[in-house]
Design an enzyme around this catalytic site. Structure first.
Site, PDB file in Angstrom:
ATOM      1  N   GLN A  29       0.838  -1.203   0.000  1.00  0.00           N
ATOM      2  CA  GLN A  29       0.000   0.000   0.000  1.00  0.00           C
ATOM      3  C   GLN A  29       0.874   1.255   0.000  1.00  0.00           C
ATOM      4  O   GLN A  29       1.563   1.515   0.984  1.00  0.00           O
ATOM      5  CB  GLN A  29      -0.877  -0.015   1.255  1.00  0.00           C
ATOM      6  CG  GLN A  29      -1.732   1.221   1.449  1.00  0.00           C
ATOM      7  CD  GLN A  29      -2.389   1.231   2.826  1.00  0.00           C
ATOM      8  OE1 GLN A  29      -1.813   0.752   3.795  1.00  0.00           O
ATOM      9  NE2 GLN A  29      -3.589   1.760   2.906  1.00  0.00           N
ATOM     10  N   GLY A  30       0.810   2.040  -1.047  1.00  0.00           N
ATOM     11  CA  GLY A  30       1.614   3.268  -1.136  1.00  0.00           C
ATOM     12  C   GLY A  30       0.765   4.492  -0.854  1.00  0.00           C
ATOM     13  O   GLY A  30       0.364   5.204  -1.786  1.00  0.00           O
ATOM     14  N   TYR A  31       0.480   4.732   0.411  1.00  0.00           N
ATOM     15  CA  TYR A  31      -0.305   5.906   0.804  1.00  0.00           C
ATOM     16  C   TYR A  31       0.602   6.965   1.452  1.00  0.00           C
ATOM     17  O   TYR A  31       0.779   8.043   0.919  1.00  0.00           O
ATOM     18  CB  TYR A  31      -1.397   5.508   1.815  1.00  0.00           C
ATOM     19  CG  TYR A  31      -2.722   5.049   1.226  1.00  0.00           C
ATOM     20  CD1 TYR A  31      -2.794   4.330   0.036  1.00  0.00           C
ATOM     21  CD2 TYR A  31      -3.923   5.317   1.880  1.00  0.00           C
ATOM     22  CE1 TYR A  31      -4.014   3.908  -0.474  1.00  0.00           C
ATOM     23  CE2 TYR A  31      -5.150   4.904   1.377  1.00  0.00           C
ATOM     24  CZ  TYR A  31      -5.191   4.188   0.204  1.00  0.00           C
ATOM     25  OH  TYR A  31      -6.400   3.771  -0.285  1.00  0.00           O
ATOM     26  N   SER A  32       1.173   6.619   2.647  1.00  0.00           N
ATOM     27  CA  SER A  32       1.878   7.630   3.454  1.00  0.00           C
ATOM     28  C   SER A  32       3.146   8.130   2.770  1.00  0.00           C
ATOM     29  O   SER A  32       3.833   7.385   2.067  1.00  0.00           O
ATOM     30  CB  SER A  32       2.282   7.027   4.806  1.00  0.00           C
ATOM     31  OG  SER A  32       1.189   6.436   5.427  1.00  0.00           O
ATOM     32  N   SER A  86       4.379  -1.049   4.145  1.00  0.00           N
ATOM     33  CA  SER A  86       4.545  -2.389   4.732  1.00  0.00           C
ATOM     34  C   SER A  86       4.855  -3.418   3.647  1.00  0.00           C
ATOM     35  O   SER A  86       4.139  -3.493   2.642  1.00  0.00           O
ATOM     36  CB  SER A  86       3.276  -2.815   5.473  1.00  0.00           C
ATOM     37  OG  SER A  86       3.043  -1.975   6.565  1.00  0.00           O
ATOM     38  N   GLU A 120      -5.910   9.026  17.477  1.00  0.00           N
ATOM     39  CA  GLU A 120      -6.410  10.416  17.555  1.00  0.00           C
ATOM     40  C   GLU A 120      -7.239  10.752  16.310  1.00  0.00           C
ATOM     41  O   GLU A 120      -8.287  11.397  16.401  1.00  0.00           O
ATOM     42  CB  GLU A 120      -5.239  11.410  17.663  1.00  0.00           C
ATOM     43  CG  GLU A 120      -4.488  11.362  18.988  1.00  0.00           C
ATOM     44  CD  GLU A 120      -3.512  10.183  19.087  1.00  0.00           C
ATOM     45  OE1 GLU A 120      -3.226   9.542  18.053  1.00  0.00           O
ATOM     46  OE2 GLU A 120      -3.047   9.893  20.203  1.00  0.00           O
ATOM     47  N   GLU A 171      -9.374  -1.315   5.416  1.00  0.00           N
ATOM     48  CA  GLU A 171      -8.142  -1.505   6.183  1.00  0.00           C
ATOM     49  C   GLU A 171      -8.438  -1.409   7.687  1.00  0.00           C
ATOM     50  O   GLU A 171      -7.986  -2.236   8.481  1.00  0.00           O
ATOM     51  CB  GLU A 171      -7.100  -0.440   5.797  1.00  0.00           C
ATOM     52  CG  GLU A 171      -5.818  -0.581   6.605  1.00  0.00           C
ATOM     53  CD  GLU A 171      -4.736   0.415   6.210  1.00  0.00           C
ATOM     54  OE1 GLU A 171      -5.032   1.390   5.481  1.00  0.00           O
ATOM     55  OE2 GLU A 171      -3.588   0.206   6.640  1.00  0.00           O
TER      56      GLU A 171
END
Ligand SMILES: Cc1cc2nc3c(=O)[nH]c(=O)nc-3n(C[C@H](O)[C@H](O)[C@H](O)COP(=O)(O)OP(=O)(O)OC[C@H]3O[C@@H](n4cnc5c(N)ncnc54)[C@H](O)[C@@H]3O)c2cc1C
Length: 401
Positions: A137-140, A172, A386, A254
């Site tokens: 997963q290439g999000y952050s 990851s 949060e 997710e």
């Protein structure tokens, strides 16, 4: 016979058939607690420490039961929700391991089923179901975690392809994965409305994944770099600049998956009650220390209440009455509960919980210590606690920004 009795009869015969099939086809070795290094991720370079893992994967994939609710034409089992729940209950009762894990199954597949073209579904879903392609997963990005829409990785339109340049972080298993689903910026005109959802092969020229070592001793994630990477246009999912809707929906899947992280049956660390009793039994079948007994009982009750709430939410979801903020509530509670579980397990283990490797520690104690460290990341990955509380405040409680 009423329609309800008919449905119950049908479900009961499905249960009997399923049990018979599982008993005949699940190898005995696949009915034992699963050490972390025997978890099956599939992919182009699979590692099967136990050869029965492969046998079990192939048998379950042939039935479509690695993804029981996906349609048959895409490699799934075509089961309805009740049948899928029954299959899981029968697997739990026999102690069968999950045959396959991966982000293709838990995150990408569900959004491809909804947003993919017919060609994309036929191309990508069956290999996911058979465990042939492992996804990351290439999000952050540095500067785009909680504020994900701040992402800067660019995909420039070059006519027949996109040219991708940028950096992801905390990806990851990027170093072990075959393909990536990736958020990219295709326009600067709008923060959320300039993002697209792209799929590409990690072996493409211009992709580099550098592993980062974790406190638990494992390396589960990477910094991932893209330099002048060419991605064919038919690997864009949904509309150009329409990726944010898909990204958010994938996050719900997710979060749903992460919220159940502490509920997996048959892992290397048993439930708290079992772990505690094995060490602290006062000879009468109860935990001798009254403080720990109280804490374990409270934890077990909360776990049970959470399981019932998940079940109720599943039924509301099937009936179309579920609240969209539920995945955030469950992600928040499930991950905090998992962290409490491992704090409690270490308390029950006493000095045996300090083991890092080798004798005199048991495999269970070593797994407990490492998983305790790994559990700290649960309330960060998939969006921090949060951020989940912010979502709950806005979307569930309707509070102002
Ligand atoms: C084990 C693990 C696996 C991961 N795997 C992946 C992966 O495969 N792919 C991927 O793309 N990413 C992955 N991530 C990244 C994860 O999604 C981000 O770490 C997470 O979204 C938080 O972003 P950040 O690290 O940039 O922290 P930041 O966003 O910088 O947050 C720092 C702190 O500030 C708080 N904060 C930030 N904004 C607010 C706000 N508005 N209100 C209140 N508090 C706020 C946060 O809660 C946090 O405590 C993984 C992370 C972990 C820990």
């Amino acid at each position: 016979m009423t329609p309800n009795e008919n449905a119950m009869d049908r479900l009961e015969s499905f249960r009997l058939e399923t049990r018979g099939w599982l008993e005949a086809n699940c190898p005995p070795a696949m009915r034992t607690p699963m050490p972390e290094d025997e978890r099956c991720w599939g992919g182009r370079r699979p590692v099967y420490r136990n050869p029965d893992t492969r046998v079990w994967l192939d048998r379950m994939a042939a039935k479509g039961w690695t993804v029981p609710t996906w349609p048959r034409e895409y490699g799934g089992g075509g089961l309805d929700r009740d049948e899928a729940a029954m299959l899981q209950a029968e697997m739990d009762a026999l102690g069968c391991r999950q045959p396959l894990f991966g982000f293709g199954i838990s995150m990408l597949g569900p959004v491809l089923l909804k947003y993919g073209t017919e060609d994309q579904k036929r191309r990508f879903l069956p290999p996911i179901a058979r465990g042939e392609i492992r996804w990351c997963q290439g999000y952050s990005e540095p500067g785009a975690g909680s504020d994900l829409a701040n992402l800067r990785t660019r995909a420039d339109d070059q006519g027949d392809h996109y040219l991708v340049n940028g950096q992801k972080i905390w990806t990851s298993y990027a170093h072990l994965s075959d393909w990536i689903f990736c958020l990219v910026r295709t326009s600067n005109e709008s923060k959320h409305g300039g993002i697209s959802f792209l799929l590409f092969d990690m072996e493409s020229p211009g992709v580099e994944a550098r592993p980062i070592m974790l406190i638990s001793g494992a390396s589960v994630f990477c910094e991932t770099f893209f330099t002048d990477l060419r991605v064919p246009k038919d690997q864009l999912v949904g509309d150009v600049n329409g990726g944010w809707t898909i990204a958010k929906e994938l996050l719900q899947h997710e979060r749903g998956m992460i919220s159940r992280i502490g509920r997996a049956v048959g892992g290397a660390v048993p439930p708290v009650e079992k772990f505690a009793l094995a060490r602290l039994d006062d000879g009468s079948g109860r935990i001798g220390d009254p403080v720990l007994r109280d804490a374990v009982a409270r934890h077990a009750m909360n776990d049970h209440a959470f399981a019932l709430t998940l079940q109720r939410a599943g039924e509301e979801h099937a009936a179309g009455t579920a609240n969209g903020g539920l995945s955030s509530m469950f992600k928040y509670y499930g991950t905090e509960q998992n962290k409490r579980k491992f704090e409690l397990i270490l308390k029950c283990a006493g000095l045996s919980g300090l083991g890092w490797e080798g004798a005199p520690f048991s495999a269970e104690e070593l797994a407990a210590c490492r998983t305790w460290l790994r559990s700290k990341g649960n309330s960060i990955e998939g969006g921090t606690s949060e951020i989940q509380l912010n979502v709950i405040a806005k979307r569930v409680l309707g509070l102002p920004d």
